[in-house]
Design a protein around this motif. Structure first.
Motif, PDB file in Angstrom:
ATOM      1  N   SER A 208      32.126  46.195  42.670  1.00 53.55           N
ATOM      2  CA  SER A 208      31.687  46.115  44.058  1.00 53.55           C
ATOM      3  C   SER A 208      32.813  46.645  44.942  1.00 53.55           C
ATOM      4  CB  SER A 208      31.323  44.680  44.453  1.00 53.55           C
ATOM      5  OG  SER A 208      32.460  43.830  44.305  1.00 53.55           O
ATOM      6  N   GLY A 209      32.509  46.752  46.228  1.00 51.12           N
ATOM      7  CA  GLY A 209      33.529  47.140  47.191  1.00 51.12           C
ATOM      8  C   GLY A 209      34.151  48.500  46.917  1.00 51.12           C
ATOM      9  N   THR A 210      35.469  48.580  47.099  1.00 53.03           N
ATOM     10  CA  THR A 210      36.186  49.849  46.990  1.00 53.03           C
ATOM     11  C   THR A 210      36.094  50.440  45.580  1.00 53.03           C
ATOM     12  OG1 THR A 210      37.748  49.131  48.699  1.00 53.03           O
ATOM     13  CG2 THR A 210      38.410  50.978  47.314  1.00 53.03           C
ATOM     14  N   GLU A 211      36.151  49.588  44.554  1.00 50.21           N
ATOM     15  CA  GLU A 211      36.069  50.079  43.180  1.00 50.21           C
ATOM     16  C   GLU A 211      34.736  50.776  42.915  1.00 50.21           C
ATOM     17  OE1 GLU A 211      38.771  47.248  40.357  1.00 50.21           O
ATOM     18  OE2 GLU A 211      36.891  46.369  41.102  1.00 50.21           O
ATOM     19  N   LEU A 212      33.653  50.186  43.380  1.00 48.78           N
ATOM     20  CA  LEU A 212      32.342  50.808  43.187  1.00 48.78           C
ATOM     21  C   LEU A 212      32.221  52.073  44.022  1.00 48.78           C
ATOM     22  CD1 LEU A 212      29.559  50.601  41.863  1.00 48.78           C
ATOM     23  CD2 LEU A 212      28.780  49.296  43.848  1.00 48.78           C
ATOM     24  N   ARG A 213      32.737  52.037  45.260  1.00 44.02           N
ATOM     25  CA  ARG A 213      32.704  53.220  46.117  1.00 44.02           C
ATOM     26  C   ARG A 213      33.407  54.399  45.441  1.00 44.02           C
ATOM     27  NH1 ARG A 213      32.644  54.422  51.671  1.00 44.02           N
ATOM     28  NH2 ARG A 213      32.465  52.207  52.190  1.00 44.02           N
ATOM     29  N   ASN A 214      34.605  54.156  44.915  1.00 40.58           N
ATOM     30  CA  ASN A 214      35.370  55.235  44.287  1.00 40.58           C
ATOM     31  C   ASN A 214      34.651  55.778  43.056  1.00 40.58           C
ATOM     32  OD1 ASN A 214      37.369  54.931  46.220  1.00 40.58           O
ATOM     33  ND2 ASN A 214      38.647  53.596  44.936  1.00 40.58           N
ATOM     34  N   LEU A 215      34.061  54.871  42.254  1.00 40.33           N
ATOM     35  CA  LEU A 215      33.358  55.313  41.052  1.00 40.33           C
ATOM     36  C   LEU A 215      32.155  56.170  41.409  1.00 40.33           C
ATOM     37  CD1 LEU A 215      32.776  55.235  37.993  1.00 40.33           C
ATOM     38  CD2 LEU A 215      31.481  53.122  38.407  1.00 40.33           C
ATOM     39  N   LEU A 216      31.332  55.688  42.341  1.00 41.54           N
ATOM     40  CA  LEU A 216      30.117  56.421  42.687  1.00 41.54           C
ATOM     41  C   LEU A 216      30.430  57.749  43.358  1.00 41.54           C
ATOM     42  CD1 LEU A 216      27.772  53.547  43.942  1.00 41.54           C
ATOM     43  CD2 LEU A 216      27.871  54.611  41.687  1.00 41.54           C
ATOM     44  N   ASN A 217      31.434  57.752  44.223  1.00 38.34           N
ATOM     45  CA  ASN A 217      31.814  59.007  44.863  1.00 38.34           C
ATOM     46  C   ASN A 217      32.333  60.019  43.850  1.00 38.34           C
ATOM     47  OD1 ASN A 217      31.073  58.064  47.371  1.00 38.34           O
ATOM     48  ND2 ASN A 217      33.142  57.488  47.999  1.00 38.34           N
ATOM     49  N   SER A 218      33.015  59.527  42.814  1.00 37.71           N
ATOM     50  CA  SER A 218      33.514  60.438  41.777  1.00 37.71           C
ATOM     51  C   SER A 218      32.376  61.040  40.961  1.00 37.71           C
ATOM     52  CB  SER A 218      34.491  59.703  40.842  1.00 37.71           C
ATOM     53  OG  SER A 218      33.808  58.762  40.012  1.00 37.71           O
ATOM     54  N   GLN A 219      31.216  60.361  40.935  1.00 36.18           N
ATOM     55  CA  GLN A 219      30.043  60.860  40.214  1.00 36.18           C
ATOM     56  C   GLN A 219      29.155  61.740  41.083  1.00 36.18           C
ATOM     57  OE1 GLN A 219      28.239  57.173  38.978  1.00 36.18           O
ATOM     58  NE2 GLN A 219      29.440  57.045  37.094  1.00 36.18           N
ATOM     59  N   GLY A 220      29.540  61.903  42.335  1.00 35.57           N
ATOM     60  CA  GLY A 220      28.750  62.737  43.239  1.00 35.57           C
ATOM     61  C   GLY A 220      27.738  61.973  44.064  1.00 35.57           C
ATOM     62  N   SER A 221      27.701  60.650  43.935  1.00 37.09           N
ATOM     63  CA  SER A 221      26.805  59.837  44.756  1.00 37.09           C
ATOM     64  C   SER A 221      27.462  59.530  46.103  1.00 37.09           C
ATOM     65  CB  SER A 221      26.463  58.525  44.041  1.00 37.09           C
ATOM     66  OG  SER A 221      25.776  58.760  42.831  1.00 37.09           O
ATOM     67  N   ASP A 222      26.633  59.291  47.091  1.00 35.74           N
ATOM     68  CA  ASP A 222      27.116  58.993  48.437  1.00 35.74           C
ATOM     69  C   ASP A 222      27.047  57.484  48.651  1.00 35.74           C
ATOM     70  OD1 ASP A 222      27.572  58.649  51.138  1.00 35.74           O
ATOM     71  OD2 ASP A 222      26.399  60.386  51.759  1.00 35.74           O
ATOM     72  N   PHE A 223      28.169  56.809  48.495  1.00 32.94           N
ATOM     73  CA  PHE A 223      28.199  55.348  48.609  1.00 32.94           C
ATOM     74  C   PHE A 223      27.731  54.891  49.988  1.00 32.94           C
ATOM     75  CE2 PHE A 223      30.171  51.348  49.764  1.00 32.94           C
ATOM     76  CZ  PHE A 223      29.919  50.547  48.653  1.00 32.94           C
ATOM     77  N   ASP A 224      28.176  55.578  51.032  1.00 30.39           N
ATOM     78  CA  ASP A 224      27.805  55.175  52.392  1.00 30.39           C
ATOM     79  C   ASP A 224      26.295  55.256  52.592  1.00 30.39           C
ATOM     80  OD1 ASP A 224      30.427  54.644  53.125  1.00 30.39           O
ATOM     81  OD2 ASP A 224      30.786  56.700  53.808  1.00 30.39           O
ATOM     82  N   ASN A 225      25.667  56.279  52.025  1.00 27.87           N
ATOM     83  CA  ASN A 225      24.221  56.419  52.151  1.00 27.87           C
ATOM     84  C   ASN A 225      23.502  55.299  51.386  1.00 27.87           C
ATOM     85  OD1 ASN A 225      21.725  57.974  52.866  1.00 27.87           O
ATOM     86  ND2 ASN A 225      21.592  58.167  50.644  1.00 27.87           N
ATOM     87  N   LEU A 226      23.996  54.982  50.172  1.00 26.69           N
ATOM     88  CA  LEU A 226      23.398  53.888  49.399  1.00 26.69           C
ATOM     89  C   LEU A 226      23.516  52.567  50.146  1.00 26.69           C
ATOM     90  CD1 LEU A 226      24.587  54.636  45.733  1.00 26.69           C
ATOM     91  CD2 LEU A 226      22.427  55.242  46.829  1.00 26.69           C
ATOM     92  N   GLU A 227      24.663  52.370  50.779  1.00 31.06           N
ATOM     93  CA  GLU A 227      24.873  51.126  51.525  1.00 31.06           C
ATOM     94  C   GLU A 227      23.952  51.066  52.733  1.00 31.06           C
ATOM     95  OE1 GLU A 227      28.813  48.589  52.440  1.00 31.06           O
ATOM     96  OE2 GLU A 227      28.757  50.548  53.447  1.00 31.06           O
ATOM     97  N   ALA A 228      23.755  52.215  53.402  1.00 34.22           N
ATOM     98  CA  ALA A 228      22.869  52.261  54.571  1.00 34.22           C
ATOM     99  C   ALA A 228      21.427  51.974  54.158  1.00 34.22           C
ATOM    100  CB  ALA A 228      22.972  53.610  55.263  1.00 34.22           C
ATOM    101  N   LYS A 229      20.994  52.552  53.024  1.00 34.19           N
ATOM    102  CA  LYS A 229      19.636  52.315  52.531  1.00 34.19           C
ATOM    103  C   LYS A 229      19.450  50.852  52.102  1.00 34.19           C
ATOM    104  CE  LYS A 229      18.023  56.481  53.003  1.00 34.19           C
ATOM    105  NZ  LYS A 229      16.956  56.748  54.017  1.00 34.19           N
ATOM    106  N   HIS A 230      20.483  50.295  51.519  1.00 33.96           N
ATOM    107  CA  HIS A 230      20.465  48.877  51.127  1.00 33.96           C
ATOM    108  C   HIS A 230      20.274  47.993  52.357  1.00 33.96           C
ATOM    109  CE1 HIS A 230      21.813  45.180  49.025  1.00 33.96           C
ATOM    110  NE2 HIS A 230      22.491  44.935  50.138  1.00 33.96           N
ATOM    111  N   ASN A 231      21.037  48.263  53.406  1.00 36.06           N
ATOM    112  CA  ASN A 231      20.944  47.457  54.628  1.00 36.06           C
ATOM    113  C   ASN A 231      19.590  47.646  55.307  1.00 36.06           C
ATOM    114  OD1 ASN A 231      23.561  46.500  54.229  1.00 36.06           O
ATOM    115  ND2 ASN A 231      24.488  48.108  55.485  1.00 36.06           N
ATOM    116  N   GLN A 232      19.061  48.878  55.259  1.00 34.39           N
ATOM    117  CA  GLN A 232      17.753  49.143  55.853  1.00 34.39           C
ATOM    118  C   GLN A 232      16.663  48.343  55.131  1.00 34.39           C
ATOM    119  OE1 GLN A 232      16.576  53.305  56.125  1.00 34.39           O
ATOM    120  NE2 GLN A 232      14.424  52.761  55.867  1.00 34.39           N
TER     121      GLN A 232
END
Length: 432
Positions: A64-88
């Protein structure tokens, strides 16, 4: 809709509009739309929420948090977008819960993994908050036509939400729910496929193929412990799952050749080798079955060129170059319209239809496994409509998959029957 009329002797492509049915005419076809006088019973609603992609990734990696953000971003996923969709999603979910409580409901909320038969039976109405996939998973476990299911699309930008309420519901859910309480809606009954097995022994349990579980189980091993067996045919057992969209029958490993026998209605059974069998309801005819049946623009252009050579009316007056010119005159927009017209005319079916659509995927025909030449005495159908389908497995690691969510192993020698019965219809609603 449009029909394509090729007037070869005049080299004219003429577009003829087909009479349109109103939404009310479409839904009332077959008497499966009823006009409500009493509202929905909101005393004990059960709300099933989807897993968001962010929740799935958290569970998948244990981060979770920064560790998950770094992992997903390294795979080409957009963590901020996933978080925004989660909150929506959770914002829409909270609106639905607030709206239900505002009309005095005793609400129970679960995620997909907690959705049980007991909770279904104890509820007065079921809501899903997610998209069409969440709606399908909830629908599959409702086995009678008395339990209403209402879908709320939490992300209209990513999911069509064809099975859900209109997206404007999210703007003012309290007012929309009040319309349901006051009976200002129509009941709509979508037909579903029932699966019956010839069985003598333990009834198999379906395994879940939902996204949140895909990375945590050996599905092939589990499938072998959830088998529709060939042993004994004395009893008929109805499986406790209904298909709202489609049923797939074939090898679990997609690259394998699927071998089975199939009987259509009362016709004699025929043997098939293929990539599997796809059977659809009217609802599902605009989903996977539609994609499977689609004819591309390039295919249409080539078919027009080839077919014109075999038209006797063209033989004496038109050359090959002339027929090629006809197809080349069509724009990409016109070819797309022809493709869409084909689907609307021959594939898309009313959700209330009692018929199933079936299609053998990538049928195999060669010098050894030949398609019968004489079809007058023994019909050989690879696609079309059916009232009943009987499938006899000759599969190695066969499976029966319902709505992409539930799977049963399908032993060589086992039998399964697919049919649509009115008592299995799913009770949903439509808003004017």
């Amino acid at each position: 809709m449009y029909w394509l009329k090729c007037l070869a002797n005049r080299r004219v492509i003429q577009w003829i509009p087909k009479p349109q049915l109103s939404k009310r005419q479409l839904l009332t076809n077959g008497g499966n739309l009823s006009f409500s006088k009493e509202g929905v019973d909101f005393s004990k609603p059960l709300v099933m929420s989807k897993y968001t992609r962010l929740e799935f990734e958290q569970k998948r990696w244990g981060l979770s948090g920064t560790e998950l953000r770094n992992l997903l971003n390294s795979q080409g996923s957009d963590f901020d977008n996933l978080e925004a969709k989660h909150n929506q999603h959770y914002s829409v979910l909270q609106k639905v819960l607030h709206s239900l409580r505002s009309v005095g409901s005793d609400v129970t909320i679960v995620q997909r993994g907690q959705y049980t038969d007991e909770l279904i039976n104890n509820s007065s109405v079921i809501f899903t908050v997610g998209g069409d996939g969440t709606f399908l998973q909830a629908a599959s476990k409702i086995t009678c036509r008395d339990k209403p299911l209402i879908g709320v699309n939490s992300d209209p930008s990513k999911s069509l939400g064809i099975l859900c309420l209109p997206s404007k519901f999210n703007e003012d859910p309290v007012r929309s729910l009040r319309r349901l309480v006051d009976g200002k809606f129509n009941w709509f009954f979508r037909k579903r496929i029932r699966l019956t097995i010839d069985h003598n022994g333990t009834i198999p349990c379906a395994i879940s193929l939902s996204d949140e579980q895909m990375k945590f189980y050996n599905h092939l091993e589990d499938l072998r412990n959830s088998v529709i067996s060939h042993r004994g045919r004395e009893q008929k057992t109805v499986l406790p799952i209904r298909a709202l969209n489609e049923v797939y029958v074939g090898e679990y490993v997609a690259s394998g050749t699927s071998y089975f026998e199939m009987q259509v209605n009362d016709d004699p059974p025929n043997k098939h080798k293929s990539s599997g069998l796809l059977v659809s309801t009217g609802t599902g005819s605009q989903a996977w079955f539609s994609s499977h049946s689609k004819v591309s623009n390039d295919q249409i252009r080539k078919l027009l060129q080839v077919s014109s050579r075999y038209l006797k009316s063209n033989a004496s007056t038109h050359s090959h170059e002339d027929s090629s010119a006809i197809s080349n005159e069509l724009t990409e927009e016109q070819l797309s319209e022809i493709s869409g017209a084909y689907l609307r005319e021959f594939v898309h079916m009313n959700p209330c239809s009692d018929k199933m659509l079936f299609s053998i995927k990538d049928p195999l025909h060669n010098q050894v496994f030949k398609r019968p030449l004489n079809l007058s005495d023994r019909p050989f159908r690879e696609q079309g409509e059916a009232d009943t389908l009987r499938i006899h497995s000759r599969l190695w690691d066969g499976c029966v998959i319902v709505d992409g969510n539930w799977a049963y192993g399908f032993d060589s020698g086992a039998w399964i029957t697919l049919e649509i019965l009115d008592e299995d219809s799913l009770r949903t609603i439509t808003l004017e």
